[in-house]
Write a protein that holds these residues in place. Structure first.
Motif, PDB file in Angstrom:
ATOM      1  N   PHE A 175      32.833 -19.793  27.391  1.00 14.13           N
ATOM      2  CA  PHE A 175      34.021 -19.040  27.007  1.00 14.13           C
ATOM      3  C   PHE A 175      34.566 -19.553  25.667  1.00 14.13           C
ATOM      4  O   PHE A 175      34.847 -18.751  24.760  1.00 14.13           O
ATOM      5  CB  PHE A 175      35.091 -19.150  28.095  1.00 14.13           C
ATOM      6  N   ASN A 176      34.717 -20.867  25.545  1.00  9.95           N
ATOM      7  CA  ASN A 176      35.270 -21.438  24.311  1.00  9.95           C
ATOM      8  C   ASN A 176      34.395 -21.135  23.102  1.00  9.95           C
ATOM      9  O   ASN A 176      34.901 -20.850  22.010  1.00  9.95           O
ATOM     10  CB  ASN A 176      35.478 -22.948  24.465  1.00  9.95           C
ATOM     11  N   GLN A 177      33.074 -21.167  23.291  1.00  5.67           N
ATOM     12  CA  GLN A 177      32.165 -20.845  22.190  1.00  5.67           C
ATOM     13  C   GLN A 177      32.277 -19.373  21.801  1.00  5.67           C
ATOM     14  O   GLN A 177      32.237 -19.037  20.614  1.00  5.67           O
ATOM     15  CB  GLN A 177      30.730 -21.200  22.567  1.00  5.67           C
ATOM     16  N   LEU A 178      32.402 -18.505  22.791  1.00  2.00           N
ATOM     17  CA  LEU A 178      32.558 -17.078  22.485  1.00  2.00           C
ATOM     18  C   LEU A 178      33.848 -16.825  21.713  1.00  2.00           C
ATOM     19  O   LEU A 178      33.857 -16.093  20.718  1.00  2.00           O
ATOM     20  CB  LEU A 178      32.526 -16.243  23.773  1.00  2.00           C
ATOM     21  N   ARG A 179      34.946 -17.449  22.175  1.00  2.00           N
ATOM     22  CA  ARG A 179      36.227 -17.259  21.488  1.00  2.00           C
ATOM     23  C   ARG A 179      36.160 -17.816  20.066  1.00  2.00           C
ATOM     24  O   ARG A 179      36.652 -17.188  19.129  1.00  2.00           O
ATOM     25  CB  ARG A 179      37.356 -17.934  22.271  1.00  2.00           C
ATOM     26  N   ALA A 180      35.527 -18.979  19.901  1.00  2.00           N
ATOM     27  CA  ALA A 180      35.403 -19.595  18.573  1.00  2.00           C
ATOM     28  C   ALA A 180      34.536 -18.742  17.652  1.00  2.00           C
ATOM     29  O   ALA A 180      34.701 -18.774  16.429  1.00  2.00           O
ATOM     30  CB  ALA A 180      34.818 -21.007  18.699  1.00  2.00           C
ATOM     31  N   SER A 181      33.639 -17.952  18.239  1.00  2.00           N
ATOM     32  CA  SER A 181      32.771 -17.067  17.454  1.00  2.00           C
ATOM     33  C   SER A 181      33.427 -15.732  17.148  1.00  2.00           C
ATOM     34  O   SER A 181      32.812 -14.871  16.532  1.00  2.00           O
ATOM     35  CB  SER A 181      31.457 -16.837  18.205  1.00  2.00           C
ATOM     36  N   GLY A 182      34.657 -15.553  17.623  1.00  2.00           N
ATOM     37  CA  GLY A 182      35.403 -14.351  17.278  1.00  2.00           C
ATOM     38  C   GLY A 182      35.385 -13.239  18.316  1.00  2.00           C
ATOM     39  O   GLY A 182      35.900 -12.153  18.064  1.00  2.00           O
TER      40      GLY A 182
ATOM     41  N   THR B 162      36.606 -11.078  21.354  1.00  2.00           N
ATOM     42  CA  THR B 162      37.923 -10.814  21.933  1.00  2.00           C
ATOM     43  C   THR B 162      37.854 -10.995  23.446  1.00  2.00           C
ATOM     44  O   THR B 162      36.759 -10.946  24.036  1.00  2.00           O
ATOM     45  CB  THR B 162      38.381  -9.370  21.634  1.00  2.00           C
ATOM     46  N   PRO B 163      39.015 -11.179  24.073  1.00  2.00           N
ATOM     47  CA  PRO B 163      39.011 -11.266  25.539  1.00  2.00           C
ATOM     48  C   PRO B 163      38.364 -10.039  26.205  1.00  2.00           C
ATOM     49  O   PRO B 163      37.635 -10.188  27.186  1.00  2.00           O
ATOM     50  CB  PRO B 163      40.492 -11.375  25.894  1.00  2.00           C
ATOM     51  N   MET B 164      38.576  -8.858  25.662  1.00  2.00           N
ATOM     52  CA  MET B 164      37.967  -7.660  26.248  1.00  2.00           C
ATOM     53  C   MET B 164      36.450  -7.666  26.094  1.00  2.00           C
ATOM     54  O   MET B 164      35.728  -7.221  26.986  1.00  2.00           O
ATOM     55  CB  MET B 164      38.562  -6.392  25.628  1.00  2.00           C
ATOM     56  N   GLN B 165      35.947  -8.168  24.976  1.00  2.00           N
ATOM     57  CA  GLN B 165      34.501  -8.266  24.793  1.00  2.00           C
ATOM     58  C   GLN B 165      33.901  -9.272  25.781  1.00  2.00           C
ATOM     59  O   GLN B 165      32.809  -9.056  26.320  1.00  2.00           O
ATOM     60  CB  GLN B 165      34.164  -8.671  23.360  1.00  2.00           C
ATOM     61  N   ILE B 166      34.612 -10.353  26.025  1.00  2.00           N
ATOM     62  CA  ILE B 166      34.138 -11.362  26.979  1.00  2.00           C
ATOM     63  C   ILE B 166      34.145 -10.794  28.393  1.00  2.00           C
ATOM     64  O   ILE B 166      33.215 -11.027  29.167  1.00  2.00           O
ATOM     65  CB  ILE B 166      34.978 -12.656  26.868  1.00  2.00           C
ATOM     66  N   ILE B 167      35.156 -10.020  28.722  1.00  2.00           N
ATOM     67  CA  ILE B 167      35.186  -9.362  30.032  1.00  2.00           C
ATOM     68  C   ILE B 167      33.995  -8.425  30.175  1.00  2.00           C
ATOM     69  O   ILE B 167      33.338  -8.379  31.221  1.00  2.00           O
ATOM     70  CB  ILE B 167      36.523  -8.619  30.256  1.00  2.00           C
ATOM     71  N   GLY B 168      33.698  -7.673  29.116  1.00  2.00           N
ATOM     72  CA  GLY B 168      32.539  -6.775  29.136  1.00  2.00           C
ATOM     73  C   GLY B 168      31.242  -7.541  29.349  1.00  2.00           C
ATOM     74  O   GLY B 168      30.372  -7.127  30.119  1.00  2.00           O
ATOM     75  N   MET B 169      31.127  -8.690  28.687  1.00  2.00           N
ATOM     76  CA  MET B 169      29.940  -9.518  28.831  1.00  2.00           C
ATOM     77  C   MET B 169      29.840 -10.076  30.255  1.00  2.00           C
ATOM     78  O   MET B 169      28.760 -10.085  30.858  1.00  2.00           O
ATOM     79  CB  MET B 169      30.003 -10.668  27.824  1.00  2.00           C
ATOM     80  N   ALA B 170      30.964 -10.524  30.789  1.00  2.00           N
ATOM     81  CA  ALA B 170      30.976 -11.054  32.161  1.00  2.00           C
ATOM     82  C   ALA B 170      30.600  -9.962  33.161  1.00  2.00           C
ATOM     83  O   ALA B 170      29.862 -10.217  34.116  1.00  2.00           O
ATOM     84  CB  ALA B 170      32.360 -11.620  32.488  1.00  2.00           C
ATOM     85  N   THR B 171      31.069  -8.755  32.923  1.00  2.00           N
ATOM     86  CA  THR B 171      30.726  -7.631  33.790  1.00  2.00           C
ATOM     87  C   THR B 171      29.228  -7.359  33.752  1.00  2.00           C
ATOM     88  O   THR B 171      28.599  -7.137  34.794  1.00  2.00           O
ATOM     89  CB  THR B 171      31.510  -6.376  33.364  1.00  2.00           C
ATOM     90  N   GLU B 172      28.661  -7.393  32.566  1.00  2.00           N
ATOM     91  CA  GLU B 172      27.214  -7.183  32.436  1.00  2.00           C
ATOM     92  C   GLU B 172      26.433  -8.279  33.157  1.00  2.00           C
ATOM     93  O   GLU B 172      25.432  -7.999  33.822  1.00  2.00           O
ATOM     94  CB  GLU B 172      26.807  -7.137  30.957  1.00  2.00           C
TER      95      GLU B 172
END
Length: 66
Positions: free
Chosen positions: A16-23, A25-35
């Protein structure tokens, strides 16, 4: 908390921290988690019940959760 569960939590937090540091968004991370959950669900559907049974016998602490 068991070591296995703690390791999983640390991995998730690091990811999670690496994704946020790479720019991302929370919604993009949710989409990735859903996938990821969709992929795991599809993988579990394809698992032969005999394999699940063998896993449960080999690891009595294994719990199948959906």
């Amino acid at each position: 908390m068991s070591t296995d569960k703690q390791g999983t939590r640390i991995l998730a937090r690091t990811f999670f921290n690496q994704l946020r540091a790479s720019g991302y968004t929370p919604m993009q991370i949710i989409g990735m988690a859903t996938e990821l959950l969709d992929l795991v669900t599809e993988d579990l559907k394809g698992v032969d019940k005999g394999v699940v049974q063998q896993t449960q016998e080999a690891r009595p602490d294994f719990r199948q959760e959906v």
